[in-house]
Design an enzyme around this catalytic site. Structure first.
Site, PDB file in Angstrom:
ATOM      1  N   GLU A 142      -3.307 -80.009  29.260  1.00 34.10           N
ATOM      2  CA  GLU A 142      -4.051 -79.173  30.232  1.00 34.10           C
ATOM      3  C   GLU A 142      -3.547 -77.931  30.554  1.00 34.10           C
ATOM      4  O   GLU A 142      -3.678 -77.283  31.752  1.00 34.10           O
ATOM      5  CB  GLU A 142      -3.766 -80.007  31.700  1.00 34.10           C
ATOM      6  N   ASN A 143      -2.873 -77.074  29.630  1.00 34.75           N
ATOM      7  CA  ASN A 143      -2.301 -75.666  29.607  1.00 34.75           C
ATOM      8  C   ASN A 143      -2.826 -75.047  30.426  1.00 34.75           C
ATOM      9  O   ASN A 143      -4.264 -74.749  30.422  1.00 34.75           O
ATOM     10  CB  ASN A 143      -2.161 -75.198  28.135  1.00 34.75           C
ATOM     11  N   GLU A 191       4.348 -79.769  26.344  1.00 37.94           N
ATOM     12  CA  GLU A 191       4.828 -81.183  27.140  1.00 37.94           C
ATOM     13  C   GLU A 191       5.067 -82.428  26.224  1.00 37.94           C
ATOM     14  O   GLU A 191       4.515 -82.533  25.259  1.00 37.94           O
ATOM     15  CB  GLU A 191       3.646 -81.427  28.034  1.00 37.94           C
ATOM     16  N   HIS A 221     -10.471 -84.974  32.483  1.00 42.18           N
ATOM     17  CA  HIS A 221      -9.316 -85.170  32.866  1.00 42.18           C
ATOM     18  C   HIS A 221      -8.310 -83.972  32.851  1.00 42.18           C
ATOM     19  O   HIS A 221      -7.715 -83.633  33.957  1.00 42.18           O
ATOM     20  CB  HIS A 221      -8.643 -86.095  32.225  1.00 42.18           C
ATOM     21  N   GLU A 222      -8.683 -83.208  32.032  1.00 41.37           N
ATOM     22  CA  GLU A 222      -7.756 -82.178  31.668  1.00 41.37           C
ATOM     23  C   GLU A 222      -8.150 -81.031  32.653  1.00 41.37           C
ATOM     24  O   GLU A 222      -7.489 -80.195  33.276  1.00 41.37           O
ATOM     25  CB  GLU A 222      -7.755 -81.476  30.431  1.00 41.37           C
ATOM     26  N   GLU A 246      -0.099 -87.533  36.299  1.00 38.94           N
ATOM     27  CA  GLU A 246      -1.230 -88.494  35.579  1.00 38.94           C
ATOM     28  C   GLU A 246      -1.606 -89.516  36.116  1.00 38.94           C
ATOM     29  O   GLU A 246      -3.073 -89.665  35.965  1.00 38.94           O
ATOM     30  CB  GLU A 246      -0.347 -88.779  34.346  1.00 38.94           C
TER      31      GLU A 246
END
Length: 895
Positions: A271-272, A128, A304-305, A327
Site C-alpha cells: 500500500e505504499n 515493509e 484492501h490496498e 491489517e
C-alpha cells in the site's frame, strides 16, 4: 565500507522494551541513480533530537556499501562513526543536523525481493516491514515519519517510466541518454511506505472525482502485453474509492493514485502511499485467462490496498507489534466492501472457511501468537492469518457490539484524532469506547491472548414452564505465550427454530418494552467462564441456531442430532448457519467413513442417507442463491477435517471423504447432469455475482459427476473443456478431468494438459494455474510429477508465484501424496520440502520460512509420520547460517 554480512539468528524483540526514538527525521531527500548492475543512493536526512541527546545514534542498514558520509556538509573520519553488518552508528551526533550518505547497492543480485530489486525489466521496491534498510541507512521503524522528496534517474531507453510516492514535481533529460523524475509526498510517512519503480511500462489511465469535487488521476502500469487485463482492476479501484467515501467518509488525498504490477513479489500487494506495487496475480484479469476467484481476488486486493490509505498510511502503527492495527482493520474493511459488491453470505462463508482451516491451525501450532504479539525474532514471520484474518474478526466483533451508528462514530473519531500519527491498538479501542460509551476493558483480551476459544453449549427445556435454558462455557487451550487464559468477551448471535419456523425470543430478565424489533434474533454477550441464558414463553423444544454469521472466532461444541442439522440446513434464516449445518452433517458422515476405513470396511460402507436427502431438497429449491447452494453442497476440505481430529490420519481422511463424495455424486447424478447440460459454455462471460453463481454451481456438479463418470459425464466434461470461453469453466473442466481416476479420463487428461500448456504458455498467470493443478492432483505419483515440474521450462525457482504454485501447493494442498511420499520412501515428501527450504533460504528467506508450515504441525500426526517430520525440522535446525526467518519457526516448532 561493506556491510553485507548476514545478521545472526535468534535475537528476540519484546514489546515491553519499546522506547520512542531519540531522534526523528524531519525531511528525507533521496537521489537514486540506477545503472545496469549497480545503483547509487544519495540520502540527505534532516535529524532532530527529541529529548536528551544520546552519545550515539544507530541507523539500520543491510547489504549497503558506504561510499561517502558527512554531517552538515563536513565529511566524517573513521573515529566519528562505525559501519558494520547491522548498520551505521554515529558517535556524539549534534542535536540537530543533516546527515548525507552515499551508498552502492546491487538490485539485480537482490533475490530476497526486499529493498530495491529487479523484476524482469522493472526496478521496484518492497520496504515493509524492514526493507528500506537495504536501500540506505535509516531509522527503519514505523514511528519515525518523514517528509520525502525522491529524485530517480536512469537510462531513458531502458527505464522510460520513473515513479515514486506522492506528486511529480520535476523531471527532464540528462546527459548520456539518461533522464530523471522528482516526486514529493506531502504526507509524512514511515519509510516502510516508500516506493520506487523504474522500467519500461505501459499504462492505462482514468479519472475519479471525489465527493468534494477534486479530480484524481488513476494509473495502472503493466508490461505492454498486459494492457488488456487492467479494466477490472481499474473498475475495482473506482468502486473502492466511492465505497470508502460513502461508508467511512474517507476521501483520497493526492492528485494521483498509481498501481504497478510486477511478476516477482513476495506478497500480494503493498500500500505504499500513492504508488501501490502489486503482484501481477492481484491486478491482471480478463475472462480468457482469469477465473472467477481470480476476478474476486483482484477486486478484494485492490480495495484492501486502497483502503490502507487511511487505515495504515494516514494513521499508521507505532511499532510492528501493532501490525494488526492496520491489517486487521483493513481486512475487515475490504471484506465488507466485497460483501457489498456481491453476496454477503457467500463472502462470509468463504472468509470463515479460511479462518477455520488455516488460522485455527496456526492458533493450535508452535507459532501461535496473539493478534498483538509480545515478542518476535523476525517480523516477516508475523504477517500471519492471525494478524490479518483473526484481527479482522476482532474488528467485526467490535462493529457488531457497537452497532452501525456508533461504529461509524468511532472510526470517524479514530481517523480524526490520530491523522498523521503512529498509534497502538489501545488507541484504536479507546476511540471505540469514547464514541460508544461502552467499557471494552475485557474485550481487549482478544489483543493479548492467543488461541481459539472453545464454546461448550448445553440446553434444557422445561415444557411446563415454557422455559428454555442455554448454558455456555468458554475455555481456551494453552498456547506458547500463556497457559492460563482469562475469559474473553464473546458475542454469540443466535436464534431458535421450532416446527413452524423461528421463535420469538425473550430473556427472563427482559420486559416487553426492551424487546428489539426483530425478536427472533439475538446477540448474547458471554463474559464469564460459564453463563446461562433463560428464554421464556418458548412453546416447544427448539433447535438452537448458534453463532449466526460466525459472530466470534471460536469453536462451537453442541450435540446436534443429524435431524437437527437437517432442520437448520433447510430452514434457518441465517445463510451462514445453513451452510454450517451442511458442513457439520457432511463432517459426521465422513467421520463414519473414516472409522470404516480404519476398520478396513470402507469398500462396503454406505453413508447415512440424511446428507443426500438434504442435498436433494436443496438442489430442488429454486429460490436458493446458486453460489450459496454450491458452497452448501461442497464437502468439508481435507484440511478442515484434519483440524477437527485430535490425531491426524491424512490417508483415512482422503479416502473417507472421497468415498462420501462419490456416493453423493452417484445418488444425485441426474440432478447434477441437468445442471451441467443446461449450461451453455459459450454464453457471454460477465464477472458479476449472478453469473459467478451459475458457474460455481454448474462446476460443483461437474466435479461430483467426474468422481465416477459415465461415458455421458466424460463427454460433458470434454465438451466444456473444448467450448469454454473463459478460464473459470476451462480450468474447472481440466481439473475434473485430471483428478479423475477413470482410465479413459486419465488418457484424455494427459493430452489435455499438453494442449493447455501449448495454448497458454505465454501467459505466466495461467501457467501458474497449470502448475498448481498438477501439484495438487491427489492421484498417486504426485511427488514424482512435482519433481518433474521443477525441471520444466515454465518453472522459475526464483519467482515466488512459481514456488507457491508448485512447492507450496503440493505440501499444503495435496495431503495424501505429501504425507505418503513414494512407495519406497514414505517420508520422501518431507525430505523434498526440507531440501527446497534449504535451497531457498539463502536466496529468499521470507518465502523459505513460509514453506516450513506443514512440518511445524508434526505433533498432530500419527507416530511414524510425526517423527519423520520432526527429523526434517531438526535437519533444518542443524543447517549452519540458517536465516532468522527460518530459524525462528524451526526453533519454536522443535521446542
Amino acid at each position: 565500507m561493506n556491510s553485507s554480512e548476514p545478521v545472526p539468528s535468534g535475537k528476540t524483540v519484546y514489546l515491553k522494551d519499546y522506547a520512542p526514538p531519540s531522534y526523528i527525521i524531519e525531511k528525507t531527500e533521496l537521489d537514486v541513480d540506477i545503472y545496469k548492475g549497480e545503483t547509487f543512493v544519495l540520502a540527505r536526512l534532516q535529524f532532530q533530537c527529541l529529548d536528551e541527546r544520546p552519545q550515539a545514534l544507530t541507523l539500520d542498514g543491510e547489504a549497503l556499501e558506504l561510499l561517502d558520509i558527512a554531517i552538515d556538509g563536513k565529511a566524517l573520519d573513521s573515529t566519528q562513526y562505525r559501519c558494520d553488518h547491522r548498520g551505521l552508528t554515529l558517535h556524539n551526533p549534534p542535536e540537530r543536523f543533516v546527515l548525507t550518505t552515499r551508498v552502492r547497492i546491487l538490485p539485480e543480485q537482490n533475490t530476497s525481493l526486499e529493498g530495491l530489486y529487479r523484476s524482469r525489466t522493472i526496478y521496484c521496491t518492497q520496504c515493509e516491514a524492514e526493507g528500506f534498510r537495504k536501500i540506505t541507512y535509516y531509522l527503519d521503524r514505523p514511528d519515525v515519519m518523514s517528509d520525502f522528496i525522491t529524485r530517480v534517474s536512469a537510462d531513458k531507453n531502458e527505464c522510460p517510466i520513473l515513479l515514486s510516492n506522492g506528486n511529480k514535481i520535476d523531471g527532464g533529460d540528462l546527459d548520456g541518454g539518461r533522464h530523471f523524475a522528482t516526486w514529493h509526498d506531502p504526507h509524512k510517512k514511515p519509510c516502510y511506505l516508500f516506493a520506487l519503480v523504474a522500467g519500461d511500462l505501459a499504462k492505462v489511465e482514468d479519472r475519479f472525482r471525489t465527493a468534494s469535487g477534486r479530480e484524481v488521476t488513476l494509473q495502472i502500469f503493466v508490461e505492454e502485453k498486459d494492457l488488456d487485463k487492467c479494466d477490472h482492476a481499474m473498475s475495482s479501484l473506482k468502486n473502492a474509492m466511492r465505497w470508502d467515501e460513502q461508508v467511512y467518509g474517507r476521501e483520497y488525498d493526492l492528485d494521483i493514485f498509481m498501481i504497478v504490477a510486477v511478476d516477482d513479489f513476495n506478497m500480494g500487494a503493498m500500500e505504499n502511499k500513492g504508488l501501490n506495487i502489486f503482484n501481477t496475480s492481484c491486478v491482471l484479469a480478463k475472462p480468457e485467462t482469469t477465473t472467477d476467484a481470480g476476478f474476486q481476488r483482484v477486486e478484494g486486493v485492490v480495495a484492501h490496498e486502497y483502503f490502507h490509505n487511511w487505515s495504515g498510511n494516514r494513521v499508521t502503527c507505532r511499532d510492528w507489534f501493532q501490525l494488526s492495527l492496520k491489517e486487521g482493520f483493513t481486512v475487515f474493511r475490504d471484506a465488507e466492501f466485497s460483501a457489498d459488491m456481491g453476496s454477503r453470505t457467500v463472502k462470509r462463508v468463504e472468509d470463515v472457511a479460511v479462518l477455520r482451516t488455516l488460522q485455527f491451525a496456526e492458533d493450535a501450532g508452535p507459532m501461535a501468537h496473539p493478534i498483538r504479539p509480545a515478542s518476535y525474532m523476525e517480523i516477516s514471520n508475523f504477517y500471519t492469518l492471525t494478524i490479518y484474518e483473526k484481527g479482522a474478526e476482532v474488528v467485526r466483533m467490535l462493529a457488531n457490539l457497537l452497532g452501525p451508528a456508533d461504529f461509524r462514530k468511532a472510526t470517524d473519531l479514530y481517523f480524526e484524532r490520530h491523522d498523521g500519527q503512529a498509534v497502538t491498538t489501545e488507541e484504536f479501542v479507546q476511540a471505540m469506547e469514547d464514541a460508544s460509551g461502552r467499557d471494552l476493558t475485557q474485550f481487549k483480551r482478544w489483543y493479548n491472548q492467543a488461541g481459539t476459544p472453545r464454546l461448550s453449549v448445553t440446553d434444557e427445556y422445561d415444557q411446563e414452564q415454557r422455559r428454555y435454558s442455554l448454558t455456555i462455557r468458554q475455555s481456551t487451550p494453552a498456547t506458547p505465550e500463556c497457559a492460563e487464559k482469562l475469559a474473553f468477551h464473546i458475542p454469540v448471535a443466535m436464534g431458535l427454530l421450532g416446527e413452524a419456523g423461528e421463535l420469538a425470543l425473550k430473556l427472563a430478565d427482559e420486559s416487553l418494552d426492551d424487546l428489539p424489533e426483530d425478536n427472533t434474533h439475538r446477540v448474547l454477550e458471554l463474559t464469564e467462564t460459564e453463563q446461562t441464558f433463560v428464554f421464556t414463553d418458548i412453546p416447544e423444544k427448539p433447535v438452537p441456531s448458534l453463532l449466526r454469521g460466525f459472530s466470534a472466532p471460536v469453536k462451537l461444541d453442541y450435540q446436534y442430532s443429524r435431524a437437527d442439522l437437517a432442520t437448520l440446513a433447510l430452514h434457518d434464516s441465517d445463510g451462514f448457519n445453513r451452510y454450517e449445518a451442511c458442513q457439520k452433517l457432511a463432517l459426521a458422515t465422513i467421520q463414519d467413513a473414516m472409522l470404516a476405513y480404519q476398520q478396513d470396511t470402507l469398500a462396503e460402507f454406505v453413508p447415512d442417507s440424511t446428507l443426500v436427502q438434504v442435498y436433494r431438497l436443496l438442489l430442488e429449491d429454486n429460490s436458493l442463491d446458486q453460489a450459496m447452494l454450491a458452497l452448501m453442497l461442497n464437502l468439508p476440505s481435507e484440511a478442515y477435517i484434519a483440524e477437527e481430529q485430535e490425531v491426524i490420519d491424512p490417508v483415512a481422511i482422503h479416502f473417507a471423504r472421497r468415498q462420501v463424495a462419490a456416493y453423493v455424486g452417484s445418488e444425485l447424478a441426474e440432478l447434477f447432469r441437468l445442471r451441467v447440460s443446461a449450461y451453455d459454455p459459450t454464453r457471454e462471460y460477465r464477472a458479476q455475482s449472478d453469473d459467478i453463481a451459475l458457474r460455481s454451481m454448474k462446476n460443483a456438479a461437474l466435479g461430483y459427476l467426474m468422481l465416477l463418470p459415465t461415458a455421458e459425464d466424460l463427454h460433458l466434461c470434454l465438451n466444456q473443456l473444448a467450448r469454454a470461453n473463459n478460464m473459470t469453466d476451462e480450468m474447472a473442466a481440466l481439473t475434473a478431468l485430471v483428478c479423475c481416476e477413470d482410465n479413459t479420463a486419465q488418457e484424455q487428461a494427459r493430452d489435455a494438459l499438453t494442449a493447455f500448456y501449448q495454448k497458454w504458455q505465454d501467459e505466466p498467470l495461467v501457467v501458474n494455474q497449470w502448475l498448481a493443478l498438477q501439484a495438487r492432483n491427489p492421484i498417486p505419483g504426485a511427488l514424482e510429477r512435482v519433481q518433474a515440474l521443477l525441471q520444466h521450462p515454465a518453472y522459475d525457482g526464483n519467482n515466488p508465484n512459481k514456488i507457491r504454485s508448485v512447492i507450496s501447493v503440493f505440501c499444503n494442498n495435496n495431503p495424501l501424496n505429501f504425507h505418503t511420499g513414494t512407495a519406497d520412501e514414505p517420508d520422501a515428501g518431507y525430505r523434498f520440502l526440507a531440501e527446497q527450504i534449504l535451497q531457498l533460504d539463502s536466496k529468499n528467506p521470507q518465502i523459505a520460512a513460509r514453506l516450513i508450515t506443514p512440518l511445524t504441525r508434526w505433533r498432530r500426526y500419527t507416530g511414524d509420520r510425526g517423527q519423520a517430520m520432526r527429523l526434517q525440522l531438526q535437519r533444518l535446525a542443524d543447517q549452519p547460517g540458517l536465516s532468522p526467518d527460518s530459524y525462528e519457526i524451526v526453533s519454536k516448532s522443535l521446542n
